[in-house]
Design a protein around this motif. Structure first.
Motif, PDB file in Angstrom:
ATOM      1  N   VAL A 170      31.071  29.602  36.069  1.00 49.10           N
ATOM      2  CA  VAL A 170      30.972  30.998  36.486  1.00 49.10           C
ATOM      3  C   VAL A 170      29.545  31.513  36.298  1.00 49.10           C
ATOM      4  O   VAL A 170      28.973  32.172  37.180  1.00 49.10           O
ATOM      5  N   GLU A 171      28.970  31.214  35.148  1.00 51.75           N
ATOM      6  CA  GLU A 171      27.610  31.672  34.865  1.00 51.75           C
ATOM      7  C   GLU A 171      26.612  31.099  35.867  1.00 51.75           C
ATOM      8  O   GLU A 171      25.684  31.797  36.306  1.00 51.75           O
ATOM      9  N   ARG A 187      28.873  34.864  48.522  1.00 56.83           N
ATOM     10  CA  ARG A 187      30.265  34.411  48.494  1.00 56.83           C
ATOM     11  C   ARG A 187      30.573  33.700  47.176  1.00 56.83           C
ATOM     12  O   ARG A 187      31.690  33.807  46.651  1.00 56.83           O
ATOM     13  N   LEU A 188      29.594  33.012  46.622  1.00 51.14           N
ATOM     14  CA  LEU A 188      29.783  32.404  45.301  1.00 51.14           C
ATOM     15  C   LEU A 188      29.850  33.476  44.218  1.00 51.14           C
ATOM     16  O   LEU A 188      30.656  33.388  43.288  1.00 51.14           O
ATOM     17  N   VAL A 189      28.996  34.483  44.333  1.00 54.79           N
ATOM     18  CA  VAL A 189      29.018  35.576  43.356  1.00 54.79           C
ATOM     19  C   VAL A 189      30.382  36.257  43.369  1.00 54.79           C
ATOM     20  O   VAL A 189      30.974  36.520  42.307  1.00 54.79           O
ATOM     21  N   ALA A 190      30.913  36.540  44.549  1.00 54.38           N
ATOM     22  CA  ALA A 190      32.223  37.176  44.647  1.00 54.38           C
ATOM     23  C   ALA A 190      33.312  36.294  44.044  1.00 54.38           C
ATOM     24  O   ALA A 190      34.177  36.773  43.290  1.00 54.38           O
ATOM     25  N   ALA A 191      33.275  34.998  44.352  1.00 55.86           N
ATOM     26  CA  ALA A 191      34.284  34.081  43.816  1.00 55.86           C
ATOM     27  C   ALA A 191      34.169  33.950  42.304  1.00 55.86           C
ATOM     28  O   ALA A 191      35.174  33.773  41.601  1.00 55.86           O
ATOM     29  N   ALA A 192      32.946  34.035  41.792  1.00 51.30           N
ATOM     30  CA  ALA A 192      32.730  33.872  40.357  1.00 51.30           C
ATOM     31  C   ALA A 192      33.360  34.988  39.538  1.00 51.30           C
ATOM     32  O   ALA A 192      33.737  34.783  38.378  1.00 51.30           O
ATOM     33  N   LEU A 193      33.490  36.179  40.114  1.00 47.33           N
ATOM     34  CA  LEU A 193      33.991  37.332  39.365  1.00 47.33           C
ATOM     35  C   LEU A 193      35.483  37.554  39.585  1.00 47.33           C
ATOM     36  O   LEU A 193      35.976  38.673  39.541  1.00 47.33           O
ATOM     37  N   GLY A 194      36.198  36.459  39.776  1.00 44.97           N
ATOM     38  CA  GLY A 194      37.639  36.515  39.943  1.00 44.97           C
ATOM     39  C   GLY A 194      38.381  36.601  38.621  1.00 44.97           C
ATOM     40  O   GLY A 194      37.805  36.935  37.574  1.00 44.97           O
ATOM     41  N   PRO A 195      39.669  36.286  38.612  1.00 50.47           N
ATOM     42  CA  PRO A 195      40.498  36.436  37.411  1.00 50.47           C
ATOM     43  C   PRO A 195      40.021  35.611  36.219  1.00 50.47           C
ATOM     44  O   PRO A 195      40.210  36.024  35.068  1.00 50.47           O
ATOM     45  N   TYR A 196      39.418  34.455  36.477  1.00 48.46           N
ATOM     46  CA  TYR A 196      38.954  33.635  35.352  1.00 48.46           C
ATOM     47  C   TYR A 196      37.832  34.343  34.594  1.00 48.46           C
ATOM     48  O   TYR A 196      37.836  34.410  33.362  1.00 48.46           O
ATOM     49  N   ALA A 197      36.876  34.901  35.323  1.00 46.53           N
ATOM     50  CA  ALA A 197      35.793  35.648  34.677  1.00 46.53           C
ATOM     51  C   ALA A 197      36.328  36.883  33.969  1.00 46.53           C
ATOM     52  O   ALA A 197      35.853  37.255  32.891  1.00 46.53           O
ATOM     53  N   THR A 230      31.007  39.867  27.582  1.00 46.69           N
ATOM     54  CA  THR A 230      30.699  41.217  28.055  1.00 46.69           C
ATOM     55  C   THR A 230      29.310  41.319  28.665  1.00 46.69           C
ATOM     56  O   THR A 230      29.124  41.956  29.711  1.00 46.69           O
ATOM     57  N   HIS A 231      28.326  40.709  28.021  1.00 46.56           N
ATOM     58  CA  HIS A 231      26.954  40.782  28.527  1.00 46.56           C
ATOM     59  C   HIS A 231      26.866  40.228  29.945  1.00 46.56           C
ATOM     60  O   HIS A 231      26.348  40.887  30.855  1.00 46.56           O
ATOM     61  N   ASN A 232      27.376  39.019  30.157  1.00 51.47           N
ATOM     62  CA  ASN A 232      27.276  38.393  31.474  1.00 51.47           C
ATOM     63  C   ASN A 232      28.178  39.076  32.496  1.00 51.47           C
ATOM     64  O   ASN A 232      27.845  39.130  33.680  1.00 51.47           O
ATOM     65  N   TRP A 233      29.318  39.608  32.044  1.00 55.26           N
ATOM     66  CA  TRP A 233      30.192  40.317  32.983  1.00 55.26           C
ATOM     67  C   TRP A 233      29.504  41.583  33.500  1.00 55.26           C
ATOM     68  O   TRP A 233      29.538  41.868  34.695  1.00 55.26           O
ATOM     69  N   ARG A 234      28.878  42.343  32.606  1.00 54.69           N
ATOM     70  CA  ARG A 234      28.167  43.548  33.053  1.00 54.69           C
ATOM     71  C   ARG A 234      27.097  43.192  34.083  1.00 54.69           C
ATOM     72  O   ARG A 234      26.947  43.865  35.109  1.00 54.69           O
ATOM     73  N   HIS A 235      26.341  42.150  33.801  1.00 51.23           N
ATOM     74  CA  HIS A 235      25.281  41.777  34.733  1.00 51.23           C
ATOM     75  C   HIS A 235      25.850  41.211  36.034  1.00 51.23           C
ATOM     76  O   HIS A 235      25.219  41.313  37.088  1.00 51.23           O
TER      77      HIS A 235
END
Length: 255
Positions: A123-124, A133-143, A149-154
């Motif tokens: 994910v990172e 499209r990779l960025v969108a897929a990365a922030l799915g249910p697994y993320a 928290t730090h990486n999720w905010r960014h």
């Protein structure tokens, strides 16, 4: 507020139950494509031997777009990964060696196949790419469950910076609630764009509204960085993303 994901969205694909996904895919394939699809799932379940540096079923991931059409390729790849019972190590290898399309399938499959945080590095990596499209897929249910928290905010800021709709961010309302630091980052980003005479994305205000404290409660903290892993510099506003290393695609693979 961001609502439920649209039926054809990246998030909807990641959330779809496997049985429903297979039924939907099969119903849209012609006879030849359906026969190839069923054979590919059987091969993945049987896990036959290696063909050069990769397993036979992995070659089917590369063929999915050509055999079943690009509109069904993501779902077909997810189902092949599920049939192969791919674990975190296997998914990491497929991701590292795969094309962007195969990497998306891995990201979509993570919440179904990896119960813990073992694949967070995938994910990172996706969040460091230029591929929206990779960025969108990365922030799915697994993320939503495992990204610190730090990486999720960014990741959320990355969506605003690159134009990825925030509706693609899984569990956004829950993780953003009462997040004062995220609110500060969003406000700083809005001020920076306004000062430069640039428009502020409407999605920014939608996320900012979600950061308001809930009445009578506080936002539960997101996952913390794993022990020994650096969370990265505390940069408030994302700068132009740098492409991640992408090793050459194995012989015989296609987009």
């Amino acid at each position: 507020m961001p609502g439920a994901p649209a039926a054809g969205s990246t998030l909807a694909l990641a959330l779809a139950p496997f049985d429903e996904l297979r039924t939907s895919v099969s119903s849209h394939l012609d006879t030849a494509a359906r026969a190839w699809f069923d054979r590919a799932l059987d091969e993945a379940a049987a896990r036959p031997g290696l063909h050069g540096p990769i397993s036979v079923w992995e070659l089917r991931l590369a063929e999915a777009g050509r055999r079943c059409g690009p509109e069904h390729a993501d779902a077909v790849r997810i189902l092949i990964l599920r049939a192969a019972r791919a674990d975190a190590d296997t998914l990491t290898r497929v991701y590292r060696q795969g094309t962007a399309a195969e990497r998306r399938a891995v990201l979509h499959a993570l919440p179904h196949l990896v119960p813990g945080p073992d694949a967070v590095t995938i994910v990172e990596d996706a969040l460091r790419t230029n591929d929206t499209r990779l960025v969108a897929a990365a922030l799915g249910p697994y993320a939503a469950r495992h990204l610190d928290t730090h990486n999720w905010r960014h990741g959320v800021l990355k969506c605003l910076f690159t134009g990825v709709p925030v509706d693609e961010v899984a569990d956004l309302a829950h993780r953003a609630r009462a997040d004062a630091e995220l609110a500060r980052m969003l406000s700083d980003y809005a001020d920076e764009r306004s000062a430069a005479g640039r428009p502020v994305p409407e999605d920014l205000y939608r996320v900012l509204a979600l950061t308001e404290p809930a009445s009578g409660g506080e936002h539960p903290p997101g996952p913390e960085p794993a022990s020994g892993r650096a969370s990265g510099p505390a940069t408030d506003v994302p700068t132009a993303p740098e492409p991640s290393p992408h090793p050459g695609t194995p012989s015989g693979k296609e987009s």
